[in-house]
Design a protein around this motif. Sequence first.
Motif, mmCIF file in Angstrom:
data_model
loop_
_atom_site.group_PDB
_atom_site.id
_atom_site.type_symbol
_atom_site.label_atom_id
_atom_site.label_comp_id
_atom_site.label_asym_id
_atom_site.label_seq_id
_atom_site.Cartn_x
_atom_site.Cartn_y
_atom_site.Cartn_z
ATOM 1 N N LYS A 175 0.845 -1.202 0.000
ATOM 2 C CA LYS A 175 0.000 0.000 0.000
ATOM 3 C C LYS A 175 0.875 1.245 0.000
ATOM 4 O O LYS A 175 0.570 2.225 -0.697
ATOM 5 C CB LYS A 175 -0.931 -0.001 1.221
ATOM 6 N N ALA A 176 1.962 1.235 0.759
ATOM 7 C CA ALA A 176 2.878 2.376 0.797
ATOM 8 C C ALA A 176 3.476 2.627 -0.585
ATOM 9 O O ALA A 176 3.583 3.770 -1.019
ATOM 10 C CB ALA A 176 3.981 2.155 1.822
ATOM 11 N N ALA A 177 3.852 1.555 -1.293
ATOM 12 C CA ALA A 177 4.411 1.703 -2.638
ATOM 13 C C ALA A 177 3.363 2.265 -3.598
ATOM 14 O O ALA A 177 3.663 3.121 -4.443
ATOM 15 C CB ALA A 177 4.927 0.365 -3.146
ATOM 16 N N GLU A 178 2.122 1.819 -3.457
ATOM 17 C CA GLU A 178 1.031 2.315 -4.311
ATOM 18 C C GLU A 178 0.781 3.809 -4.054
ATOM 19 O O GLU A 178 0.659 4.597 -4.991
ATOM 20 C CB GLU A 178 -0.237 1.514 -4.010
ATOM 21 N N VAL A 179 0.722 4.178 -2.798
ATOM 22 C CA VAL A 179 0.491 5.586 -2.432
ATOM 23 C C VAL A 179 1.676 6.440 -2.882
ATOM 24 O O VAL A 179 1.491 7.553 -3.385
ATOM 25 C CB VAL A 179 0.236 5.722 -0.916
ATOM 26 N N HIS A 180 2.879 5.924 -2.723
ATOM 27 C CA HIS A 180 4.080 6.655 -3.149
ATOM 28 C C HIS A 180 4.036 6.917 -4.648
ATOM 29 O O HIS A 180 4.323 8.027 -5.109
ATOM 30 C CB HIS A 180 5.329 5.860 -2.773
ATOM 31 N N GLY A 181 3.662 5.914 -5.438
ATOM 32 C CA GLY A 181 3.545 6.090 -6.887
ATOM 33 C C GLY A 181 2.494 7.128 -7.254
ATOM 34 O O GLY A 181 2.706 7.966 -8.130
ATOM 35 N N GLU A 182 1.367 7.085 -6.581
ATOM 36 C CA GLU A 182 0.309 8.066 -6.833
ATOM 37 C C GLU A 182 0.772 9.479 -6.475
ATOM 38 O O GLU A 182 0.503 10.441 -7.193
ATOM 39 C CB GLU A 182 -0.941 7.706 -6.025
ATOM 40 N N LEU A 183 1.493 9.593 -5.388
ATOM 41 C CA LEU A 183 2.025 10.891 -4.973
ATOM 42 C C LEU A 183 2.965 11.460 -6.035
ATOM 43 O O LEU A 183 2.863 12.629 -6.406
ATOM 44 C CB LEU A 183 2.749 10.763 -3.632
ATOM 45 N N VAL A 184 3.871 10.618 -6.525
ATOM 46 C CA VAL A 184 4.812 11.068 -7.552
ATOM 47 C C VAL A 184 4.068 11.515 -8.805
ATOM 48 O O VAL A 184 4.365 12.567 -9.378
ATOM 49 C CB VAL A 184 5.834 9.948 -7.875
ATOM 50 N N LEU A 185 3.077 10.739 -9.238
ATOM 51 C CA LEU A 185 2.302 11.120 -10.429
ATOM 52 C C LEU A 185 1.587 12.450 -10.235
ATOM 53 O O LEU A 185 1.567 13.295 -11.132
ATOM 54 C CB LEU A 185 1.290 10.034 -10.774
ATOM 55 N N ARG A 186 1.017 12.651 -9.062
ATOM 56 C CA ARG A 186 0.316 13.916 -8.801
ATOM 57 C C ARG A 186 1.275 15.101 -8.787
ATOM 58 O O ARG A 186 0.960 16.166 -9.302
ATOM 59 C CB ARG A 186 -0.442 13.849 -7.486
ATOM 60 N N LEU A 187 2.453 14.902 -8.207
ATOM 61 C CA LEU A 187 3.428 15.996 -8.170
ATOM 62 C C LEU A 187 3.929 16.322 -9.565
ATOM 63 O O LEU A 187 4.094 17.490 -9.920
ATOM 64 C CB LEU A 187 4.591 15.644 -7.254
ATOM 65 N N ILE A 188 4.173 15.310 -10.385
ATOM 66 C CA ILE A 188 4.623 15.543 -11.757
ATOM 67 C C ILE A 188 3.544 16.267 -12.537
ATOM 68 O O ILE A 188 3.818 17.224 -13.255
ATOM 69 C CB ILE A 188 5.006 14.218 -12.435
ATOM 70 N N THR A 189 2.304 15.830 -12.378
ATOM 71 C CA THR A 189 1.187 16.461 -13.088
ATOM 72 C C THR A 189 1.018 17.904 -12.640
ATOM 73 O O THR A 189 0.818 18.800 -13.459
ATOM 74 C CB THR A 189 -0.118 15.685 -12.837
ATOM 75 N N ARG A 190 1.132 18.142 -11.352
ATOM 76 C CA ARG A 190 0.971 19.499 -10.823
ATOM 77 C C ARG A 190 2.038 20.434 -11.385
ATOM 78 O O ARG A 190 1.773 21.574 -11.721
ATOM 79 C CB ARG A 190 1.068 19.478 -9.300
ATOM 80 N N ARG A 191 3.266 19.939 -11.504
ATOM 81 C CA ARG A 191 4.370 20.752 -12.010
ATOM 82 C C ARG A 191 4.269 20.993 -13.507
ATOM 83 O O ARG A 191 4.755 21.982 -14.019
ATOM 84 C CB ARG A 191 5.716 20.079 -11.714
ATOM 85 N N SER A 192 3.633 20.056 -14.237
ATOM 86 C CA SER A 192 3.576 20.195 -15.692
ATOM 87 C C SER A 192 2.490 21.175 -16.127
ATOM 88 O O SER A 192 2.482 21.630 -17.256
ATOM 89 C CB SER A 192 3.352 18.835 -16.360
ATOM 90 N N ILE A 193 1.569 21.497 -15.235
ATOM 91 C CA ILE A 193 0.514 22.471 -15.544
ATOM 92 C C ILE A 193 0.983 23.827 -15.046
ATOM 93 O O ILE A 193 1.150 24.021 -13.847
ATOM 94 C CB ILE A 193 -0.812 22.088 -14.877
ATOM 95 N N PRO A 194 1.211 24.788 -15.949
ATOM 96 C CA PRO A 194 1.705 26.103 -15.492
ATOM 97 C C PRO A 194 0.658 26.808 -14.651
ATOM 98 O O PRO A 194 -0.540 26.736 -14.943
ATOM 99 C CB PRO A 194 1.961 26.859 -16.800
ATOM 100 N N PRO A 195 1.081 27.473 -13.577
ATOM 101 C CA PRO A 195 0.132 28.196 -12.736
ATOM 102 C C PRO A 195 -0.456 29.383 -13.488
ATOM 103 O O PRO A 195 0.181 29.966 -14.351
ATOM 104 C CB PRO A 195 0.982 28.667 -11.558
ATOM 105 N N GLU A 196 -1.697 29.694 -13.134
ATOM 106 C CA GLU A 196 -2.342 30.835 -13.752
ATOM 107 C C GLU A 196 -1.754 32.118 -13.181
ATOM 108 O O GLU A 196 -1.461 32.185 -11.989
ATOM 109 C CB GLU A 196 -3.847 30.790 -13.498
ATOM 110 N N PRO A 197 -1.582 33.146 -14.034
ATOM 111 C CA PRO A 197 -1.045 34.406 -13.523
ATOM 112 C C PRO A 197 -2.030 35.064 -12.564
ATOM 113 O O PRO A 197 -3.240 34.894 -12.700
ATOM 114 C CB PRO A 197 -0.846 35.250 -14.785
ATOM 115 N N PRO A 198 -1.536 35.771 -11.566
ATOM 116 C CA PRO A 198 -2.417 36.442 -10.616
ATOM 117 C C PRO A 198 -3.225 37.540 -11.312
ATOM 118 O O PRO A 198 -2.757 38.165 -12.255
ATOM 119 C CB PRO A 198 -1.467 37.039 -9.575
ATOM 120 N N GLU A 199 -4.438 37.705 -10.823
ATOM 121 C CA GLU A 199 -5.293 38.745 -11.396
ATOM 122 C C GLU A 199 -4.843 40.111 -10.893
ATOM 123 O O GLU A 199 -4.473 40.275 -9.754
ATOM 124 C CB GLU A 199 -6.743 38.503 -10.999
#
Length: 77
Positions: free
Chosen positions: A52-76
């Motif tokens: 379960k720890a390995a599964e959660v670790h893999g999911e965490l890595v995927l989420r972090l990679i996905t989060r970094r690949s989406i550029p943040p929106e500029p502030p209004e």
Amino acid sequence: MTDLTAAMFFVQSNRARRDMAIRGAQTRIDHREARDITVAMEVLDGLEDSMKAAEVHGELVLRLITRRSIPPEPPES
């Protein structure tokens, strides 16, 4: 000449203000990500099931990679 100097000052100050807003937003994002990673690692450390720890670790890595690949929106402004 005075009008030109004043205009240049306002252009530069507006650029500086915009750049500081961008840097501030990025700093907040970086801080939030660091906090999220710390919490996630604490949760991982608490898991006793290694599969379960390995599964959660893999999911965490995927989420972090996905989060970094989406550029943040500029502030209004």
